[in-house]
Write an enzyme that holds these catalytic residues in place. Structure first.
Site, PDB file in Angstrom:
ATOM      1  N   HIS A 124       0.871  -1.180   0.000  1.00 42.90           N
ATOM      2  CA  HIS A 124       0.000   0.000   0.000  1.00 42.90           C
ATOM      3  C   HIS A 124       0.907   1.228   0.000  1.00 42.90           C
ATOM      4  O   HIS A 124       2.016   1.189   0.530  1.00 42.90           O
ATOM      5  CB  HIS A 124      -0.834  -0.061   1.288  1.00 42.90           C
ATOM      6  CG  HIS A 124      -1.873   1.010   1.427  1.00 42.90           C
ATOM      7  ND1 HIS A 124      -1.577   2.287   1.836  1.00 42.90           N
ATOM      8  CD2 HIS A 124      -3.218   0.975   1.249  1.00 42.90           C
ATOM      9  CE1 HIS A 124      -2.694   3.000   1.897  1.00 42.90           C
ATOM     10  NE2 HIS A 124      -3.705   2.227   1.535  1.00 42.90           N
ATOM     11  N   ASP A 201       3.472  -4.519   8.100  1.00 43.44           N
ATOM     12  CA  ASP A 201       2.256  -3.716   7.982  1.00 43.44           C
ATOM     13  C   ASP A 201       1.078  -4.671   8.193  1.00 43.44           C
ATOM     14  O   ASP A 201       0.760  -5.484   7.331  1.00 43.44           O
ATOM     15  CB  ASP A 201       2.221  -3.074   6.590  1.00 43.44           C
ATOM     16  CG  ASP A 201       0.910  -2.348   6.304  1.00 43.44           C
ATOM     17  OD1 ASP A 201      -0.034  -2.480   7.095  1.00 43.44           O
ATOM     18  OD2 ASP A 201       0.837  -1.660   5.265  1.00 43.44           O
ATOM     19  N   GLN A 204      -4.091  -5.018   7.084  1.00 42.54           N
ATOM     20  CA  GLN A 204      -5.096  -5.913   6.500  1.00 42.54           C
ATOM     21  C   GLN A 204      -5.109  -7.292   7.149  1.00 42.54           C
ATOM     22  O   GLN A 204      -5.843  -8.166   6.707  1.00 42.54           O
ATOM     23  CB  GLN A 204      -4.840  -6.078   4.992  1.00 42.54           C
ATOM     24  CG  GLN A 204      -5.082  -4.829   4.180  1.00 42.54           C
ATOM     25  CD  GLN A 204      -6.539  -4.380   4.172  1.00 42.54           C
ATOM     26  OE1 GLN A 204      -7.452  -5.162   4.444  1.00 42.54           O
ATOM     27  NE2 GLN A 204      -6.752  -3.113   3.887  1.00 42.54           N
ATOM     28  N   LYS A 227      -9.950  -0.529  10.741  1.00 45.92           N
ATOM     29  CA  LYS A 227     -10.062  -1.728   9.894  1.00 45.92           C
ATOM     30  C   LYS A 227     -10.362  -2.959  10.745  1.00 45.92           C
ATOM     31  O   LYS A 227     -10.394  -4.079  10.242  1.00 45.92           O
ATOM     32  CB  LYS A 227      -8.782  -1.938   9.089  1.00 45.92           C
ATOM     33  CG  LYS A 227      -8.557  -0.857   8.017  1.00 45.92           C
ATOM     34  CD  LYS A 227      -7.350  -1.173   7.198  1.00 45.92           C
ATOM     35  CE  LYS A 227      -6.853   0.022   6.398  1.00 45.92           C
ATOM     36  NZ  LYS A 227      -7.677   0.338   5.231  1.00 45.92           N
ATOM     37  N   CYS A 365      -4.770   2.484  -3.666  1.00 40.59           N
ATOM     38  CA  CYS A 365      -3.515   3.001  -3.072  1.00 40.59           C
ATOM     39  C   CYS A 365      -2.383   1.981  -3.219  1.00 40.59           C
ATOM     40  O   CYS A 365      -1.605   1.771  -2.275  1.00 40.59           O
ATOM     41  CB  CYS A 365      -3.702   3.372  -1.608  1.00 40.59           C
ATOM     42  SG  CYS A 365      -4.806   4.737  -1.385  1.00 40.59           S
TER      43      CYS A 365
HETATM   44  N1  PLP Z   1      -1.413  -0.643   4.707  1.00 40.78           N
HETATM   45  C1  PLP Z   1      -2.362  -1.380   4.115  1.00 40.78           C
HETATM   46  C2  PLP Z   1      -2.026  -2.768   3.650  1.00 40.78           C
HETATM   47  C3  PLP Z   1      -3.648  -0.866   3.949  1.00 40.78           C
HETATM   48  O1  PLP Z   1      -4.586  -1.609   3.360  1.00 40.78           O
HETATM   49  C4  PLP Z   1      -3.925   0.444   4.406  1.00 40.78           C
HETATM   50  C5  PLP Z   1      -5.258   1.038   4.197  1.00 40.78           C
HETATM   51  O2  PLP Z   1      -6.013   0.631   3.346  1.00 40.78           O
HETATM   52  C6  PLP Z   1      -2.904   1.166   5.036  1.00 40.78           C
HETATM   53  C7  PLP Z   1      -1.668   0.592   5.171  1.00 40.78           C
HETATM   54  C8  PLP Z   1      -3.140   2.542   5.573  1.00 40.78           C
HETATM   55  O3  PLP Z   1      -4.008   2.492   6.660  1.00 40.78           O
HETATM   56  P1  PLP Z   1      -4.547   3.815   7.353  1.00 40.78           P
HETATM   57  O4  PLP Z   1      -5.131   4.663   6.250  1.00 40.78           O
HETATM   58  O5  PLP Z   1      -5.561   3.339   8.310  1.00 40.78           O
HETATM   59  O6  PLP Z   1      -3.398   4.479   8.005  1.00 40.78           O
END
Ligand code: PLP
Length: 407
Positions: A124, A201, A204, A227, A365
């Site tokens: 992402h 990370d 998800q 999430k 993204c």
């Molecule tokens: N990393 C992953 C794999 C994501 O799917 C997302 C959001 O969709 C993020 C990071 C960013 O999360 P946040 O916008 O809650 O900071």
């Protein structure tokens, strides 16, 4: 699917009981953000009804009570992800802020010109751009681990890319586009055999798989409350104490300070060192209720049910001869990205929306990943434990309509 009490669970989610465009709302955008059960909504309103106050600095009753819940929740998160100490739990705005914190502070401490940071092509943007910026500032290089066509990480390439210059590996546990569950334990063990720390990370993964810091042995782990059924604007950075001690503060001001004098400042100890300014106390109350909710359902039960929904939806989509699923890894969470023939995902999304079904269309993204597949966008349906097989059937009906209009 009979044993999972989905009807009872749906009663806890008021937002699901409405119609849009005259049809019952079907929410398949859970990878973007999950809905909140009444238990979480009540925890937030309860905070404002009885406990609202700034924390840590007050001696009065309300401040003490709010501080107690805030710090109890830190311990709850520690237990939830099996961290060794609550000093390793930092409350942040979410995954993005957690990664930015590490990129900035770890970068200042450990990254020099010529060093390399290793991430994957399926990240992402939140796990790309902070490293890109940090590498630019510090004269370092960002390297991307490739994937196979089915959306699995190319582990052979990964092993060949780990070098003496590699100073950090940052990898997503689960891809938000492909649903691929990466073999993070193996990735971490390999990096550690060269003394390289790893950030995972978990945005998800945590609501589907949970997270066990002792088992994974990663050095940093990040996730977002919104999430996993908690409110927006609250998230967690886990970091091993030795790294959190070694890296400098990210932001300054507020509780992260020990003493300020005209000639300098000393900083507070962990975990406060990384929590500058007034924190998101209501978010922490909501996160507390969300963790209890998920634990009550049981992560094993959630995983089993969501897997059944994933398998059902994958089988139904495969009945169409012109649907291409992007991401067919063996190990997946309940996320399906797909294309319907040559119909643009935005066009499909508009029709699907008019049928009362919320799916996401776009690059999610993850632009480098979509470039890898040479496609501009996908339709993404992502399922949570409150979704049903009947709802999946409605999505198939919507796809038939899309094909009729655009086909
Ligand atoms: N990393 C992953 C794999 C994501 O799917 C997302 C959001 O969709 C993020 C990071 C960013 O999360 P946040 O916008 O809650 O900071």
């Amino acid at each position: 699917m009979a044993s999972f009490p989905v009807d009872k669970i749906r009663d806890d989610f008021p937002i699901l009981h409405q119609t849009v465009y005259g049809r019952p709302l079907i929410y398949f955008d859970n990878a973007a953000s999950t809905q909140k059960p009444v238990q979480v909504i009540r925890a937030i309103s309860g905070y404002y009804e009885t406990d609202n106050c700034n924390i840590h600095r007050g001696v009065h009753f309300l401040s003490q009570r709010a501080t107690e819940t805030y710090e109890e929740t830190r311990k709850m998160v520690q237990r939830f992800i099996h961290a060794a100490s609550s000093n390793e739990i930092i409350f942040t705005k979410g995954t993005t802020e957690s990664i930015n914190l590490v990129a900035s502070s770890f970068g200042k401490q450990y990254i020099s010109p010529g060093d390399e940071v290793l991430i994957s092509i399926m990240e992402h943007h939140a796990n790309i751009v902070p490293w890109q910026q940090m590498c630019l500032e510090r004269g370092a290089r960002l390297q991307f681990i490739p994937i196979h066509d089915n959306g699995e990480l190319n582990m052979e390439a990964y092993r060949s890319m780990v070098k003496e210059k590699t100073k950090l590996v940052a990898i997503t546990h689960v891809s938000n586009v492909l649903g691929t569950i990466n073999p993070v334990k193996e990735i971490i063990a390999y990096a550690h055999s060269f003394g390289i720390p790893v950030l995972v990370d978990g945005a998800q993964s945590v609501s589907h798989l949970g997270a066990d810091m002792q088992d994974l042995d990663c050095d940093f782990f990040c996730f977002s409350g919104h999430k996993m059924y908690a409110p927006m604007g609250i998230g967690v950075l886990y970091g091993k104490e030795k790294f959190l001690e070694a890296i400098p503060p990210y932001q300054t001001g507020g509780e992260m300070i020990k003493e300020v004098h005209t000639d300098g400042t000393t900083f507070n100890e962990l975990p406060f060192k990384f929590e500058a300014g007034t924190p998101n106390v209501e978010g922490v109350y909501g996160l507390n209720a969300a963790i209890r909710y998920v634990e009550n359902l049981g992560l094993e039960n959630i995983r089993k049910y969501e897997n059944e929904i994933l398998e059902y939806a994958t089988a139904k989509l495969s009945e169409f001869d012109d649907i291409r699923i992007i991401g067919t890894a063996k190990e997946k969470t309940s996320v399906i990205s797909f294309l319907i023939g040559t119909i643009h995902p935005y066009d499909a999304g508009v029709i699907i929306d008019k049928m009362g079904i919320a799916v996401r269309t776009g690059h999610h993204c993850a632009m480098p990943l979509l470039e890898r597949y040479r496609i501009p966008a996908t339709v993404r349906a992502s399922f949570a434990f409150y979704n049903t097989a009947e709802e999946v059937d409605s999505l198939m009906e919507a796809i038939r309509k899309v094909k009729k209009i655009f086909g």
